[in-house]
Design an enzyme around this catalytic site. Structure first.
Site, PDB file in Angstrom:
ATOM      1  N   TYR A  56       0.914  -1.307   0.051  1.00 38.87           N
ATOM      2  CA  TYR A  56       0.366  -0.005   0.421  1.00 38.87           C
ATOM      3  C   TYR A  56       0.716   1.265  -0.559  1.00 38.87           C
ATOM      4  CZ  TYR A  56      -4.183  -2.907   0.042  1.00 38.87           C
ATOM      5  OH  TYR A  56      -5.315  -3.495  -0.066  1.00 38.87           O
ATOM      6  N   ARG A  59       1.651   2.025  -3.597  1.00 35.34           N
ATOM      7  CA  ARG A  59       0.230   2.446  -4.137  1.00 35.34           C
ATOM      8  C   ARG A  59      -0.033   3.903  -3.858  1.00 35.34           C
ATOM      9  NH1 ARG A  59      -4.117  -2.540  -3.467  1.00 35.34           N
ATOM     10  NH2 ARG A  59      -5.227  -0.543  -4.782  1.00 35.34           N
ATOM     11  N   ASP A  94      -8.449   4.453  -4.745  1.00 36.21           N
ATOM     12  CA  ASP A  94      -8.132   6.206  -4.910  1.00 36.21           C
ATOM     13  C   ASP A  94      -8.543   6.817  -4.833  1.00 36.21           C
ATOM     14  OD1 ASP A  94      -9.529   7.183  -7.598  1.00 36.21           O
ATOM     15  OD2 ASP A  94      -8.826   4.976  -8.135  1.00 36.21           O
ATOM     16  N   HIS A 109     -14.747   0.389  -0.363  1.00 39.91           N
ATOM     17  CA  HIS A 109     -13.457  -0.620  -0.121  1.00 39.91           C
ATOM     18  C   HIS A 109     -12.144   0.514   0.902  1.00 39.91           C
ATOM     19  CE1 HIS A 109     -14.323  -3.539  -3.677  1.00 39.91           C
ATOM     20  NE2 HIS A 109     -15.608  -4.112  -2.459  1.00 39.91           N
ATOM     21  N   CYS A 120      -7.269   1.207  18.395  1.00 39.28           N
ATOM     22  CA  CYS A 120      -8.427   2.063  18.949  1.00 39.28           C
ATOM     23  C   CYS A 120     -10.063   2.767  17.832  1.00 39.28           C
ATOM     24  CB  CYS A 120      -7.657   3.345  19.443  1.00 39.28           C
ATOM     25  SG  CYS A 120      -7.181   4.445  18.277  1.00 39.28           S
ATOM     26  N   CYS A 136       0.137   5.035  16.639  1.00 39.22           N
ATOM     27  CA  CYS A 136      -1.283   5.535  16.130  1.00 39.22           C
ATOM     28  C   CYS A 136      -0.965   7.508  16.748  1.00 39.22           C
ATOM     29  CB  CYS A 136      -2.241   4.880  16.751  1.00 39.22           C
ATOM     30  SG  CYS A 136      -4.303   5.855  16.757  1.00 39.22           S
ATOM     31  N   THR A 177     -15.876  -1.778 -14.235  1.00 46.64           N
ATOM     32  CA  THR A 177     -15.937  -3.155 -12.988  1.00 46.64           C
ATOM     33  C   THR A 177     -16.037  -4.827 -13.587  1.00 46.64           C
ATOM     34  OG1 THR A 177     -16.629  -3.914 -10.430  1.00 46.64           O
ATOM     35  CG2 THR A 177     -17.532  -2.846 -12.084  1.00 46.64           C
ATOM     36  N   ASN A 202     -17.717  -0.080 -20.005  1.00 46.81           N
ATOM     37  CA  ASN A 202     -17.121  -1.447 -19.489  1.00 46.81           C
ATOM     38  C   ASN A 202     -16.095  -1.523 -20.747  1.00 46.81           C
ATOM     39  OD1 ASN A 202     -15.442  -2.372 -17.664  1.00 46.81           O
ATOM     40  ND2 ASN A 202     -15.618  -4.566 -18.284  1.00 46.81           N
ATOM     41  N   LEU A 203     -14.900  -1.857 -20.275  1.00 43.44           N
ATOM     42  CA  LEU A 203     -13.836  -2.076 -21.783  1.00 43.44           C
ATOM     43  C   LEU A 203     -14.609  -3.563 -22.689  1.00 43.44           C
ATOM     44  CD1 LEU A 203     -10.832  -0.498 -22.971  1.00 43.44           C
ATOM     45  CD2 LEU A 203     -10.145  -2.061 -21.467  1.00 43.44           C
TER      46      LEU A 203
HETATM   47  C1  BJW Z   1     -11.527  -0.760 -18.263  1.00 48.80           C
HETATM   48  C2  BJW Z   1     -10.456   0.098 -18.648  1.00 48.80           C
HETATM   49  C3  BJW Z   1     -10.857   1.641 -19.340  1.00 48.80           C
HETATM   50  C4  BJW Z   1     -10.108  -2.537 -17.887  1.00 48.80           C
HETATM   51  N1  BJW Z   1     -11.855   1.666 -19.180  1.00 48.80           N
HETATM   52  N2  BJW Z   1     -13.205  -0.550 -18.525  1.00 48.80           N
HETATM   53  C5  BJW Z   1     -18.521 -16.570  -3.282  1.00 48.80           C
HETATM   54  C6  BJW Z   1     -19.211 -16.598  -3.596  1.00 48.80           C
HETATM   55  C7  BJW Z   1     -19.590 -14.589  -3.508  1.00 48.80           C
HETATM   56  C8  BJW Z   1     -18.845 -13.687  -2.258  1.00 48.80           C
HETATM   57  C9  BJW Z   1     -17.814 -14.532  -1.973  1.00 48.80           C
HETATM   58  C10 BJW Z   1     -17.672 -15.926  -2.255  1.00 48.80           C
HETATM   59  N3  BJW Z   1     -16.229 -16.261  -1.018  1.00 48.80           N
HETATM   60  C11 BJW Z   1     -16.184 -15.122  -1.242  1.00 48.80           C
HETATM   61  C12 BJW Z   1     -16.975 -14.546  -1.305  1.00 48.80           C
HETATM   62  C13 BJW Z   1     -16.764 -12.670  -0.871  1.00 48.80           C
HETATM   63  C14 BJW Z   1     -15.528 -11.919  -1.280  1.00 48.80           C
HETATM   64  C15 BJW Z   1     -15.687 -12.172  -2.732  1.00 48.80           C
HETATM   65  O1  BJW Z   1     -16.391 -11.580  -3.455  1.00 48.80           O
HETATM   66  N4  BJW Z   1     -14.796 -13.214  -3.187  1.00 48.80           N
HETATM   67  C16 BJW Z   1     -14.801 -13.186  -4.730  1.00 48.80           C
HETATM   68  C17 BJW Z   1     -13.594 -13.232  -5.219  1.00 48.80           C
HETATM   69  C18 BJW Z   1     -15.577 -14.587  -5.113  1.00 48.80           C
HETATM   70  N5  BJW Z   1     -16.036 -10.595  -1.034  1.00 48.80           N
HETATM   71  C19 BJW Z   1     -15.587 -10.123  -0.130  1.00 48.80           C
HETATM   72  O2  BJW Z   1     -14.867 -10.417   1.060  1.00 48.80           O
HETATM   73  C20 BJW Z   1     -15.903  -8.660   0.587  1.00 48.80           C
HETATM   74  N6  BJW Z   1     -16.553  -8.665   1.783  1.00 48.80           N
HETATM   75  C21 BJW Z   1     -17.712  -9.202   1.452  1.00 48.80           C
HETATM   76  O3  BJW Z   1     -17.409 -10.066   1.239  1.00 48.80           O
HETATM   77  O4  BJW Z   1     -18.295  -9.534   3.110  1.00 48.80           O
HETATM   78  C22 BJW Z   1     -19.157  -9.680   3.849  1.00 48.80           C
HETATM   79  C23 BJW Z   1     -20.857  -9.233   3.160  1.00 48.80           C
HETATM   80  C24 BJW Z   1     -22.208 -10.129   2.976  1.00 48.80           C
HETATM   81  C25 BJW Z   1     -23.411 -10.082   2.261  1.00 48.80           C
HETATM   82  C26 BJW Z   1     -23.753  -8.445   1.991  1.00 48.80           C
HETATM   83  C27 BJW Z   1     -22.300  -7.324   2.598  1.00 48.80           C
HETATM   84  C28 BJW Z   1     -21.637  -7.693   3.082  1.00 48.80           C
HETATM   85  C29 BJW Z   1     -15.002  -8.093   0.835  1.00 48.80           C
HETATM   86  C30 BJW Z   1     -14.321  -7.378  -0.921  1.00 48.80           C
HETATM   87  C31 BJW Z   1     -13.326  -6.427  -0.426  1.00 48.80           C
HETATM   88  C32 BJW Z   1     -12.690  -6.028  -2.140  1.00 48.80           C
HETATM   89  N7  BJW Z   1     -11.192  -5.841  -1.465  1.00 48.80           N
HETATM   90  C33 BJW Z   1     -10.117  -5.265  -2.788  1.00 48.80           C
HETATM   91  C34 BJW Z   1      -9.315  -5.133  -2.454  1.00 48.80           C
HETATM   92  C35 BJW Z   1      -8.854  -3.492  -1.844  1.00 48.80           C
HETATM   93  C36 BJW Z   1      -8.844  -2.133  -2.272  1.00 48.80           C
HETATM   94  C37 BJW Z   1      -7.909  -2.601  -2.880  1.00 48.80           C
HETATM   95  O5  BJW Z   1      -6.167  -2.684  -2.206  1.00 48.80           O
HETATM   96  O6  BJW Z   1      -7.348  -1.292  -3.294  1.00 48.80           O
HETATM   97  O7  BJW Z   1     -11.168  -4.467  -3.847  1.00 48.80           O
HETATM   98  S1  BJW Z   1      -9.857  -6.937  -4.182  1.00 48.80           S
HETATM   99  C38 BJW Z   1     -10.370  -5.653  -5.475  1.00 48.80           C
HETATM  100  O8  BJW Z   1     -10.688  -6.241  -6.028  1.00 48.80           O
HETATM  101  C39 BJW Z   1     -10.089  -4.299  -4.852  1.00 48.80           C
HETATM  102  C40 BJW Z   1     -11.138  -3.515  -6.000  1.00 48.80           C
HETATM  103  O9  BJW Z   1     -12.089  -2.861  -5.367  1.00 48.80           O
HETATM  104  C41 BJW Z   1     -12.396  -4.901  -6.552  1.00 48.80           C
HETATM  105  C42 BJW Z   1     -13.428  -5.164  -7.487  1.00 48.80           C
HETATM  106  O10 BJW Z   1     -12.256  -4.777  -8.628  1.00 48.80           O
HETATM  107  P1  BJW Z   1     -12.905  -4.791 -10.144  1.00 48.80           P
HETATM  108  O11 BJW Z   1     -12.402  -2.499  -9.739  1.00 48.80           O
HETATM  109  O12 BJW Z   1     -13.963  -5.143 -10.440  1.00 48.80           O
HETATM  110  O13 BJW Z   1     -10.996  -4.372 -10.661  1.00 48.80           O
HETATM  111  P2  BJW Z   1     -10.734  -5.078 -12.020  1.00 48.80           P
HETATM  112  O14 BJW Z   1      -9.790  -5.016 -12.169  1.00 48.80           O
HETATM  113  O15 BJW Z   1     -11.494  -6.907 -11.826  1.00 48.80           O
HETATM  114  O16 BJW Z   1     -11.531  -5.419 -13.374  1.00 48.80           O
HETATM  115  C43 BJW Z   1     -11.690  -3.734 -13.675  1.00 48.80           C
HETATM  116  C44 BJW Z   1     -12.209  -3.811 -15.207  1.00 48.80           C
HETATM  117  O17 BJW Z   1     -12.467  -2.606 -15.994  1.00 48.80           O
HETATM  118  C45 BJW Z   1     -12.311  -4.574 -16.523  1.00 48.80           C
HETATM  119  O18 BJW Z   1     -13.292  -5.688 -16.656  1.00 48.80           O
HETATM  120  C46 BJW Z   1     -11.807  -4.111 -17.341  1.00 48.80           C
HETATM  121  O19 BJW Z   1     -11.712  -5.367 -18.335  1.00 48.80           O
HETATM  122  C47 BJW Z   1     -12.299  -3.337 -17.532  1.00 48.80           C
HETATM  123  N8  BJW Z   1     -11.563  -1.493 -18.082  1.00 48.80           N
HETATM  124  N9  BJW Z   1      -9.763  -0.357 -18.370  1.00 48.80           N
HETATM  125  C48 BJW Z   1     -13.455   0.831 -19.253  1.00 48.80           C
HETATM  126  N10 BJW Z   1     -10.175   1.939 -20.186  1.00 48.80           N
END
Ligand code: BJW
Length: 234
Positions: A56, A59, A94, A109, A120, A136, A177, A202-203
């Site tokens: 981090y 980043r 970001d 997120h 704390c 802290c 996304t 989306n792309l």
């Molecule tokens: C462009 C482009 C351009 C490129 N123009 N487009 C099984 C089933 C269901 C859920 C689960 C499961 N097993 C586990 C889970 C839960 C888990 C989960 O979802 N896992 C999956 C992998 C299956 N989720 C969690 O644990 C979450 N918490 C949770 O569920 O709590 C319980 C709950 C229950 C009920 C209700 C509520 C809550 C927490 C998820 C935390 C995610 N954290 C991260 C990292 C931390 C932040 C960081 O460091 O930045 O967050 S992971 C990472 O993925 C980050 C992002 O925010 C997140 C999403 O990614 P995103 O933004 O979609 O990026 P990409 O790279 O995947 O996609 C980019 C897209 O852009 C692509 O399509 C490209 O084509 C496109 N693109 N260039 C337009 N120029």
């Protein structure tokens, strides 16, 4: 536009890609270089906190030079000029929506430019590096400081408020996304059930592309301003 009073926009890493920030799951994305279990889970942080801090810290440093792009600016314009409500729910940590001028914004997120003390519970604005030795500013203890981000297995922020806006949305727009990560990946189904018109910008088609009423594929800096121009001129 008149029939779309409440607009909810979900954004992901693809929105910031053309500002120079990496996505996660693209070929050269962050998960091609790091195992998410090491750097984006509470277990990974417990096992090797300095590795997670370094991830981090780099980043946070890279963020210092980035600027919002035409898609962020178009979303800020939508919020300013639309007569109804516009809420942006971003998965991005970001600060580019804020820099573009968006105000009604939920960082589900967390935020790269904030730190959280696990001991704390205090949150602070944070632009420097963090380490296991960082005290802290609120409780003075060392060892509890972490990036204020939501890792796998943790509850995303403001879920109650998010479901309130999703279930009263007339128009739901998902931008940059992949639809891999829940609960965000399920928002399109929630808004559809509540009767919203759903749009993917989306792309390429995401995992949930089949759930959208309209899809437009291309770089965000082209398709987002064009879509918002059309929306505001309706
Ligand atoms: C462009 C482009 C351009 C490129 N123009 N487009 C099984 C089933 C269901 C859920 C689960 C499961 N097993 C586990 C889970 C839960 C888990 C989960 O979802 N896992 C999956 C992998 C299956 N989720 C969690 O644990 C979450 N918490 C949770 O569920 O709590 C319980 C709950 C229950 C009920 C209700 C509520 C809550 C927490 C998820 C935390 C995610 N954290 C991260 C990292 C931390 C932040 C960081 O460091 O930045 O967050 S992971 C990472 O993925 C980050 C992002 O925010 C997140 C999403 O990614 P995103 O933004 O979609 O990026 P990409 O790279 O995947 O996609 C980019 C897209 O852009 C692509 O399509 C490209 O084509 C496109 N693109 N260039 C337009 N120029």
């Amino acid at each position: 536009m008149a029939r779309f009073s409440n607009v909810v926009v979900l954004t992901g890493a693809g929105l910031s890609a053309e500002s120079g920030l990496s996505t996660f799951r693209d070929k050269n994305g962050i998960w091609a270089k790091y195992d998410y279990r090491d750097v984006a889970t509470p277990e990974g942080f417990r096992a090797n906190p300095q590795l997670v801090h370094d991830f981090y810290n780099s980043r946070r440093r890279a963020h210092a030079g980035v600027k919002p792009n035409a898609a962020h600016l178009a979303l800020a314009r939508l919020e300013r000029e639309h007569a109804g409500s516009v809420t942006i729910v971003t998965q991005n940590i970001d600060a580019l929506h804020e820099a573009a001028g968006s105000r009604n914004l939920i960082h589900m997120h967390g935020e790269l430019l904030k730190a959280l003390c696990a001991l704390c519970g205090e949150r602070q604005a944070w632009t420097d590096d963090l380490s296991v030795e960082t005290p802290c500013p609120a409780c003075s203890h060392k060892g509890g400081m972490r990036p204020d981000v939501v890792w796998f297995g943790e509850m995303p922020y403001e879920m109650e408020r998010i479901y309130e806006v999703l279930t009263s949305a007339h128009l739901f727009i998902s931008i940059g996304t992949s639809g891999n990560v829940y609960p965000a990946a399920g928002f399109v189904a929630t808004t559809r059930e509540a009767g919203a018109h759903t749009v993917e910008l989306n792309l390429e088609p995401s995992e949930s592309a089949h759930l959208f009423d309209e899809t437009l594929h291309g770089p965000a800096t082209q398709i987002v301003p064009a879509y918002i121009n059309r929306l505001l001129s309706r």
